[in-house]
Design an enzyme around this catalytic site. Structure first.
Site, PDB file in Angstrom:
ATOM      1  CB  SER A  23      -0.825   0.066   1.175  1.00 53.72           C
ATOM      2  OG  SER A  23      -1.886  -0.918   0.950  1.00 53.72           O
ATOM      3  CB  THR A  68      -3.657  -4.390   6.722  1.00 57.48           C
ATOM      4  OG1 THR A  68      -3.807  -5.811   6.088  1.00 57.48           O
ATOM      5  CG2 THR A  68      -2.672  -4.246   7.440  1.00 57.48           C
ATOM      6  CE  LYS A  72      -8.295  -5.919   5.565  1.00 56.83           C
ATOM      7  NZ  LYS A  72      -8.542  -6.470   4.321  1.00 56.83           N
ATOM      8  CG  ASP A 108     -10.712  -5.624   1.328  1.00 55.74           C
ATOM      9  OD1 ASP A 108      -9.628  -4.842   0.814  1.00 55.74           O
ATOM     10  OD2 ASP A 108     -10.531  -5.927   2.345  1.00 55.74           O
ATOM     11  N   GLY A 132     -14.015 -20.529   0.580  1.00 55.65           N
ATOM     12  CA  GLY A 132     -13.335 -19.997   1.945  1.00 55.65           C
ATOM     13  C   GLY A 132     -14.314 -19.240   2.430  1.00 55.65           C
ATOM     14  CE1 TYR A 230      -0.351  -9.360  -2.756  1.00 53.30           C
ATOM     15  CE2 TYR A 230      -2.788  -9.431  -2.256  1.00 53.30           C
ATOM     16  CZ  TYR A 230      -1.543  -9.229  -1.786  1.00 53.30           C
ATOM     17  OH  TYR A 230      -1.286  -8.820  -0.564  1.00 53.30           O
TER      18      TYR A 230
HETATM   19  P1  NAP Z   1      -8.742 -15.711   6.475  1.00 51.29           P
HETATM   20  O1  NAP Z   1      -9.780 -14.547   6.831  1.00 51.29           O
HETATM   21  O2  NAP Z   1      -7.668 -15.971   7.231  1.00 51.29           O
HETATM   22  O3  NAP Z   1      -9.340 -16.636   5.975  1.00 51.29           O
HETATM   23  C1  NAP Z   1      -8.988 -17.827   5.202  1.00 51.29           C
HETATM   24  C2  NAP Z   1      -9.858 -19.133   4.665  1.00 51.29           C
HETATM   25  O4  NAP Z   1      -9.312 -19.931   3.952  1.00 51.29           O
HETATM   26  C3  NAP Z   1     -10.651 -19.602   5.620  1.00 51.29           C
HETATM   27  O5  NAP Z   1     -11.987 -19.707   5.164  1.00 51.29           O
HETATM   28  C4  NAP Z   1      -9.894 -21.042   5.813  1.00 51.29           C
HETATM   29  O6  NAP Z   1     -10.701 -21.923   6.346  1.00 51.29           O
HETATM   30  C5  NAP Z   1      -9.506 -21.124   4.515  1.00 51.29           C
HETATM   31  N1  NAP Z   1      -8.329 -21.807   4.294  1.00 51.29           N
HETATM   32  C6  NAP Z   1      -7.157 -21.542   4.824  1.00 51.29           C
HETATM   33  N2  NAP Z   1      -6.075 -22.381   4.505  1.00 51.29           N
HETATM   34  C7  NAP Z   1      -6.959 -23.334   3.758  1.00 51.29           C
HETATM   35  C8  NAP Z   1      -6.368 -24.704   3.370  1.00 51.29           C
HETATM   36  N3  NAP Z   1      -4.985 -25.118   3.538  1.00 51.29           N
HETATM   37  N4  NAP Z   1      -7.264 -25.482   2.685  1.00 51.29           N
HETATM   38  C9  NAP Z   1      -8.665 -24.996   2.739  1.00 51.29           C
HETATM   39  N5  NAP Z   1      -8.895 -23.900   3.262  1.00 51.29           N
HETATM   40  C10 NAP Z   1      -8.224 -22.945   3.655  1.00 51.29           C
HETATM   41  O7  NAP Z   1      -7.938 -14.978   5.140  1.00 51.29           O
HETATM   42  P2  NAP Z   1      -8.621 -13.789   4.107  1.00 51.29           P
HETATM   43  O8  NAP Z   1      -8.144 -12.542   4.934  1.00 51.29           O
HETATM   44  O9  NAP Z   1      -9.931 -13.952   4.067  1.00 51.29           O
HETATM   45  O10 NAP Z   1      -7.690 -14.043   2.919  1.00 51.29           O
HETATM   46  C11 NAP Z   1      -7.836 -15.098   2.262  1.00 51.29           C
HETATM   47  C12 NAP Z   1      -7.029 -15.119   0.871  1.00 51.29           C
HETATM   48  O11 NAP Z   1      -7.480 -13.917   0.052  1.00 51.29           O
HETATM   49  C13 NAP Z   1      -5.454 -14.726   1.044  1.00 51.29           C
HETATM   50  O12 NAP Z   1      -4.394 -15.552   0.139  1.00 51.29           O
HETATM   51  C14 NAP Z   1      -5.258 -13.442   0.904  1.00 51.29           C
HETATM   52  O13 NAP Z   1      -4.074 -13.054   0.415  1.00 51.29           O
HETATM   53  C15 NAP Z   1      -6.250 -13.095  -0.112  1.00 51.29           C
HETATM   54  N6  NAP Z   1      -6.609 -11.695  -0.037  1.00 51.29           N
HETATM   55  C16 NAP Z   1      -6.528 -10.899  -1.196  1.00 51.29           C
HETATM   56  C17 NAP Z   1      -6.943  -9.598  -1.304  1.00 51.29           C
HETATM   57  C18 NAP Z   1      -6.807  -9.028  -2.737  1.00 51.29           C
HETATM   58  O14 NAP Z   1      -6.849  -7.624  -2.509  1.00 51.29           O
HETATM   59  N7  NAP Z   1      -6.335  -9.691  -3.479  1.00 51.29           N
HETATM   60  C19 NAP Z   1      -7.613  -8.941  -0.141  1.00 51.29           C
HETATM   61  C20 NAP Z   1      -7.785  -9.655   0.943  1.00 51.29           C
HETATM   62  C21 NAP Z   1      -7.288 -10.927   0.913  1.00 51.29           C
HETATM   63  P3  NAP Z   1     -11.057 -22.438   7.771  1.00 51.29           P
HETATM   64  O15 NAP Z   1     -12.400 -21.421   8.025  1.00 51.29           O
HETATM   65  O16 NAP Z   1     -11.383 -23.698   7.840  1.00 51.29           O
HETATM   66  O17 NAP Z   1      -9.985 -21.995   8.888  1.00 51.29           O
END
Ligand code: NAP
Length: 284
Positions: A23, A68, A72, A108, A132, A230
């Protein structure tokens, strides 16, 4: 280079850890391109210190800040007002300070929708499968519901979390259900889906050499496949989807457009999206 003076307005980012955030490079490139007397700095706020950090930024006359992981959700109770989308998502990633009053937003979900729009993809009346049920899933799911998605199916390793989001979607008038991560129910939903979204970290660097979390055999070639990851830009899921002929959308666009929308809220100026994209690409 932005020339810092006693009238320079400060924007911030709070999180923990913060070192790898893109950012600051993206926002400072945009501020400079627009010739604004503002700068954007990252602050690694230790656990337990968020309230002091927020009060301090307000007292020091910051124009606003991004939030972040892991703050959040917890930042919301420190703000005077929260906009409707952020309230539904249950998380704030952008705070604008106007006359000492802190207003919370979440960009987001809108960032994700904009990343689809630039590829000519609309969510209105579409059937969507989201893998997810964490913070990113909630943001894109709420945004899709507000944009008129017809049906949202959530699949998650921990089924209960997917069920909670599905119940909220139903209260927003969207046909929604939760299914287990592996199994016939998910395969059926994938076969029907217009848009499939990976909102888990599966496929993210350095563990990027993995099987895609979505069984791409179940998806139609006219389905749009999105990965919120990403880093790398070209995930194993996106590669498999492209081999099948699907339109694909990577996570960089969401990162870019959530930042662009935050910039617009902070400054009231149209974000220089191309400058911000270049800064992100170099940063990555
Ligand atoms: P989070 O709140 O920690 O949630 C992670 C999710 O992924 C949960 O539902 C978790 O399941 C699941 N998960 C984690 N490891 C797993 C595995 N090995 N197998 C299956 N499911 C799994 O994370 P988040 O903030 O939502 O972020 C998720 C992804 O989105 C990350 O890769 C992040 O980099 C990306 N993201 C991208 C942006 C963007 O601007 N492009 C913005 C935000 C996030 P459980 O509920 O069972 O633990």
């Amino acid at each position: 280079m932005i020339k810092l003076t006693s009238s320079t307005k400060v924007l911030g980012l709070v999180g923990h850890p913060i070192k790898h955030s893109l950012s600051p490079v993206m926002q400072n490139a945009a501020l400079e391109a627009c010739g604004l007397d503002m700068c954007y700095l990252a602050f690694d706020v230790q656990p337990g210190s968020l309230e002091g950090a927020v009060r301090g930024m307000i007292s020091l006359g910051f124009a606003g800040f991004n939030v972040t992981i892991p703050y959040k959700e917890s930042v919301a109770k420190l703000l005077e007002e929260i906009d409707e989308e952020a309230r539904l998502i249950g998380a704030v990633n952008t705070v604008v300070i106007r006359k000492g009053i802190a207003y919370g937003y979440n960009t987001d979900g809108r960032g994700f929708l904009e990343s689809l729009r630039e590829k000519g993809v609309k969510v209105k009346d579409k059937k969507i499968v989201v893998i997810g049920a964490g913070g990113a899933s909630k943001a894109v799911t709420v945004a899709a519901a507000l944009a008129g998605a017809q049906k949202v199916t959530l699949a998650n390793r921990t089924l209960g979390r997917a069920q909670e989001i599905a119940e909220q979607m139903s209260t927003l008038g969207v046909d929604s259900k939760a299914v287990a991560l592996n199994g016939k129910d998910l395969r059926n939903e994938l076969a029907e889906a217009d848009i499939v979204i990976n909102a888990t970290p599966v496929g993210m660097f350095p563990e990027d050499n993995v099987d895609p979390i979505v069984d791409i055999d179940c998806v139609r070639p006219d389905t749009v496949v999105c990965d919120l990851v990403y880093r790398p830009r070209n995930t194993s899921l996106l590669k498999a989807a492209r081999r099948k002929g699907c339109i694909t959308v990577g996570g960089l666009g969401m990162l870019l457009y959530q930042g662009a929308e935050a910039f617009r809220l902070f400054t009231g100026v149209k974000p220089p999206v191309d400058v911000m994209r270049r800064a992100l690409e170099v940063g990555l």
